[in-house]
Design an enzyme around this catalytic site. Structure first.
Site, PDB file in Angstrom:
ATOM      1  CE1 TYR A 132      15.783   3.116  -5.915  1.00 49.19           C
ATOM      2  CE2 TYR A 132      17.465   3.818  -4.354  1.00 49.19           C
ATOM      3  CZ  TYR A 132      16.214   3.299  -4.607  1.00 49.19           C
ATOM      4  OH  TYR A 132      15.385   2.978  -3.564  1.00 49.19           O
TER       5      TYR A 132
ATOM      6  CG  ASN B 237       6.220   0.566  -2.171  1.00 52.57           C
ATOM      7  OD1 ASN B 237       7.118   0.862  -1.376  1.00 52.57           O
ATOM      8  ND2 ASN B 237       6.074  -0.676  -2.650  1.00 52.57           N
TER       9      ASN B 237
ATOM     10  CB  ALA C 283      19.093  11.263  -9.768  1.00 56.19           C
TER      11      ALA C 283
ATOM     12  CB  ILE D 175      13.944  -1.616   4.469  1.00 54.08           C
ATOM     13  CG1 ILE D 175      13.844  -0.113   4.791  1.00 54.08           C
ATOM     14  CG2 ILE D 175      12.790  -2.398   5.112  1.00 54.08           C
ATOM     15  CD1 ILE D 175      13.919   0.271   6.245  1.00 54.08           C
TER      16      ILE D 175
ATOM     17  CG  ASP E   1       4.993  -2.644 -16.391  1.00 56.60           C
ATOM     18  OD1 ASP E   1       5.300  -1.633 -15.716  1.00 56.60           O
ATOM     19  OD2 ASP E   1       5.744  -3.149 -17.237  1.00 56.60           O
TER      20      ASP E   1
ATOM     21  CE  LYS F 118      12.880   5.158  -5.000  1.00 55.93           C
ATOM     22  NZ  LYS F 118      11.471   4.740  -4.858  1.00 55.93           N
TER      23      LYS F 118
HETATM   24  P1  NAP Z   1      10.910  -4.831  -3.518  1.00 60.78           P
HETATM   25  O1  NAP Z   1      10.565  -5.940  -2.603  1.00 60.78           O
HETATM   26  O2  NAP Z   1      11.763  -5.120  -4.701  1.00 60.78           O
HETATM   27  O3  NAP Z   1       9.541  -4.136  -3.951  1.00 60.78           O
HETATM   28  C1  NAP Z   1       9.358  -3.418  -5.131  1.00 60.78           C
HETATM   29  C2  NAP Z   1       8.040  -3.872  -5.731  1.00 60.78           C
HETATM   30  O4  NAP Z   1       7.755  -3.075  -6.876  1.00 60.78           O
HETATM   31  C3  NAP Z   1       8.063  -5.328  -6.171  1.00 60.78           C
HETATM   32  O5  NAP Z   1       7.026  -6.006  -5.490  1.00 60.78           O
HETATM   33  C4  NAP Z   1       7.806  -5.270  -7.670  1.00 60.78           C
HETATM   34  O6  NAP Z   1       6.942  -6.343  -8.022  1.00 60.78           O
HETATM   35  C5  NAP Z   1       7.132  -3.896  -7.854  1.00 60.78           C
HETATM   36  N1  NAP Z   1       7.376  -3.312  -9.150  1.00 60.78           N
HETATM   37  C6  NAP Z   1       8.571  -3.084  -9.744  1.00 60.78           C
HETATM   38  N2  NAP Z   1       8.402  -2.573 -10.964  1.00 60.78           N
HETATM   39  C7  NAP Z   1       7.065  -2.449 -11.140  1.00 60.78           C
HETATM   40  C8  NAP Z   1       6.241  -1.995 -12.205  1.00 60.78           C
HETATM   41  N3  NAP Z   1       6.787  -1.561 -13.350  1.00 60.78           N
HETATM   42  N4  NAP Z   1       4.904  -2.027 -12.054  1.00 60.78           N
HETATM   43  C9  NAP Z   1       4.341  -2.473 -10.907  1.00 60.78           C
HETATM   44  N5  NAP Z   1       5.058  -2.911  -9.864  1.00 60.78           N
HETATM   45  C10 NAP Z   1       6.403  -2.913  -9.992  1.00 60.78           C
HETATM   46  O7  NAP Z   1      11.670  -3.690  -2.720  1.00 60.78           O
HETATM   47  P2  NAP Z   1      11.266  -2.767  -1.470  1.00 60.78           P
HETATM   48  O8  NAP Z   1      12.506  -2.610  -0.711  1.00 60.78           O
HETATM   49  O9  NAP Z   1      10.041  -3.242  -0.800  1.00 60.78           O
HETATM   50  O10 NAP Z   1      11.004  -1.394  -2.233  1.00 60.78           O
HETATM   51  C11 NAP Z   1       9.812  -0.636  -2.079  1.00 60.78           C
HETATM   52  C12 NAP Z   1      10.154   0.834  -2.282  1.00 60.78           C
HETATM   53  O11 NAP Z   1      11.031   1.258  -1.239  1.00 60.78           O
HETATM   54  C13 NAP Z   1      10.904   1.127  -3.592  1.00 60.78           C
HETATM   55  O12 NAP Z   1      10.423   2.322  -4.148  1.00 60.78           O
HETATM   56  C14 NAP Z   1      12.343   1.290  -3.145  1.00 60.78           C
HETATM   57  O13 NAP Z   1      13.062   2.116  -4.030  1.00 60.78           O
HETATM   58  C15 NAP Z   1      12.136   1.925  -1.783  1.00 60.78           C
HETATM   59  N6  NAP Z   1      13.280   1.789  -0.876  1.00 60.78           N
HETATM   60  C16 NAP Z   1      13.690   0.571  -0.419  1.00 60.78           C
HETATM   61  C17 NAP Z   1      14.787   0.493   0.443  1.00 60.78           C
HETATM   62  C18 NAP Z   1      15.293  -0.799   0.998  1.00 60.78           C
HETATM   63  O14 NAP Z   1      16.368  -0.823   1.619  1.00 60.78           O
HETATM   64  N7  NAP Z   1      14.618  -1.912   0.832  1.00 60.78           N
HETATM   65  C19 NAP Z   1      15.456   1.658   0.822  1.00 60.78           C
HETATM   66  C20 NAP Z   1      15.009   2.878   0.338  1.00 60.78           C
HETATM   67  C21 NAP Z   1      13.922   2.938  -0.505  1.00 60.78           C
HETATM   68  P3  NAP Z   1       6.883  -6.947  -9.523  1.00 60.78           P
HETATM   69  O15 NAP Z   1       8.299  -7.253  -9.905  1.00 60.78           O
HETATM   70  O16 NAP Z   1       6.014  -8.149  -9.395  1.00 60.78           O
HETATM   71  O17 NAP Z   1       6.244  -5.890 -10.354  1.00 60.78           O
END
Ligand code: NAP
Length: 256
Positions: free
Chosen positions: A157, A92, A159, A190, A65, A161
């Site tokens: 959120y 990420n 903010a 995404i 974590d 980023k």
């Molecule tokens: P996601 O599938 O929810 O991936 C986020 C990952 O972060 C999960 O695998 C989660 O796994 C891990 N995580 C969360 N809290 C954590 C912690 N405290 N320690 C370690 N790992 C942690 O979503 P995603 O869309 O791929 O997001 C990846 C990044 O892209 C994020 O920063 C998100 O804000 C950004 N983003 C996504 C989008 C979109 O539309 N999808 C758009 C803009 C930006 P665990 O729960 O197992 O820890």
């Protein structure tokens, strides 16, 4: 100068946080495909194991974590113990806890700050000696909404980023004398499980998805692999003169 080929990350060691799902998983796979050794960090061991299974021997799962006290040092120590170096850090891991002003609580505020902002700061700091030795790269994952208003719940959120983008520019200048590059990739909408991980119901997720597609000039959601492509290429040695940028991968959303 190296030619742009698929072997350009051989010998490099990469940490990807949030690598069990979505963008992080696709990024771990792409780095492994380019020949790097990848340490995949996340809280849940099962998705990390699935990420690693598709990466041959090049992906090592590291359940952690990133918000836990001591975790940044522990992650870096584990990487150095296994691989002896650290070249690329991808911050990420991220979470969304939607709440409009008037409904923001410590329970929605603090985990977002801890995961999206404080953890990247402390992890980058912990990695600094190794990144200095490697003349490495930091890639921060932000969001295209970090550059515009996001009313009705997403502002905290966005903010976090937006702050990460400010850190990206600041660190790019601060760390340039050490030969370290710092960039950000700002995804738009995404297709990942982030809605489910944010506590949205399937109906809410569908409504958000429809709104996002309507506000994306290319008219669709992006794929995690499309973001992974930008992350890995900005981390490649061929991007050696690129630092301090925020690179959108958003189907044109931020300029529309
Ligand atoms: P996601 O599938 O929810 O991936 C986020 C990952 O972060 C999960 O695998 C989660 O796994 C891990 N995580 C969360 N809290 C954590 C912690 N405290 N320690 C370690 N790992 C942690 O979503 P995603 O869309 O791929 O997001 C990846 C990044 O892209 C994020 O920063 C998100 O804000 C950004 N983003 C996504 C989008 C979109 O539309 N999808 C758009 C803009 C930006 P665990 O729960 O197992 O820890």
């Amino acid at each position: 100068m190296d030619s742009i080929d698929s072997t350009s990350l051989h010998g490099k060691v990469v940490v990807v946080t949030g690598a069990g799902t979505g963008i992080g998983r696709a990024t771990a796979h792409e780095f492994a495909a380019l020949g790097a050794q990848v340490v995949a960090v996340g809280r849940r061991p099962e998705p990390l194991a699935e990420t690693a299974a598709a990466g041959g021997s090049r992906i090592t799962p590291l359940p952690a974590d990133v918000t836990a006290p001591g975790a940044p040092d522990q992650v870096v120590d584990a990487v150095l113990a296994r691989h002896g170096r650290l070249d690329i850090l991808v911050n990420n891991a991220g979470i969304v806890r939607s709440a409009p002003l008037g409904a923001i609580s410590q329970a929605t505020l603090e985990p977002q700050l801890a995961t999206n902002l404080i953890a990247p700061i402390l992890l980058t700091q912990a990695a600094l000696p190794a990144l200095t030795t490697a003349r490495g790269v930091v890639v921060n994952i932000t969001t295209s909404v970090g550059q515009r208003a996001w009313p009705a719940g997403g502002a905290v959120y966005a903010a976090t980023k937006s702050a990460l983008e400010l850190l990206t520019r600041s660190w790019a200048v601060e760390l340039a004398p050490r030969g370290i590059r710092v960039v950000a990739v700002a995804p738009g909408a995404i297709e990942t499980p982030i809605g489910e991980h944010s506590g949205h119901t399937p109906e809410q997720s569908e409504r958000i998805r429809d709104w996002q597609i309507a506000h994306t000039p290319l008219g669709r959601l992006g794929r995690p692999e499309e973001v992974a492509w930008a992350i890995t290429r900005l981390a490649c040695p061929q991007s050696s003169f690129v630092t301090g940028v925020v690179f959108p991968v958003d189907g044109g959303a931020v300029v529309a």
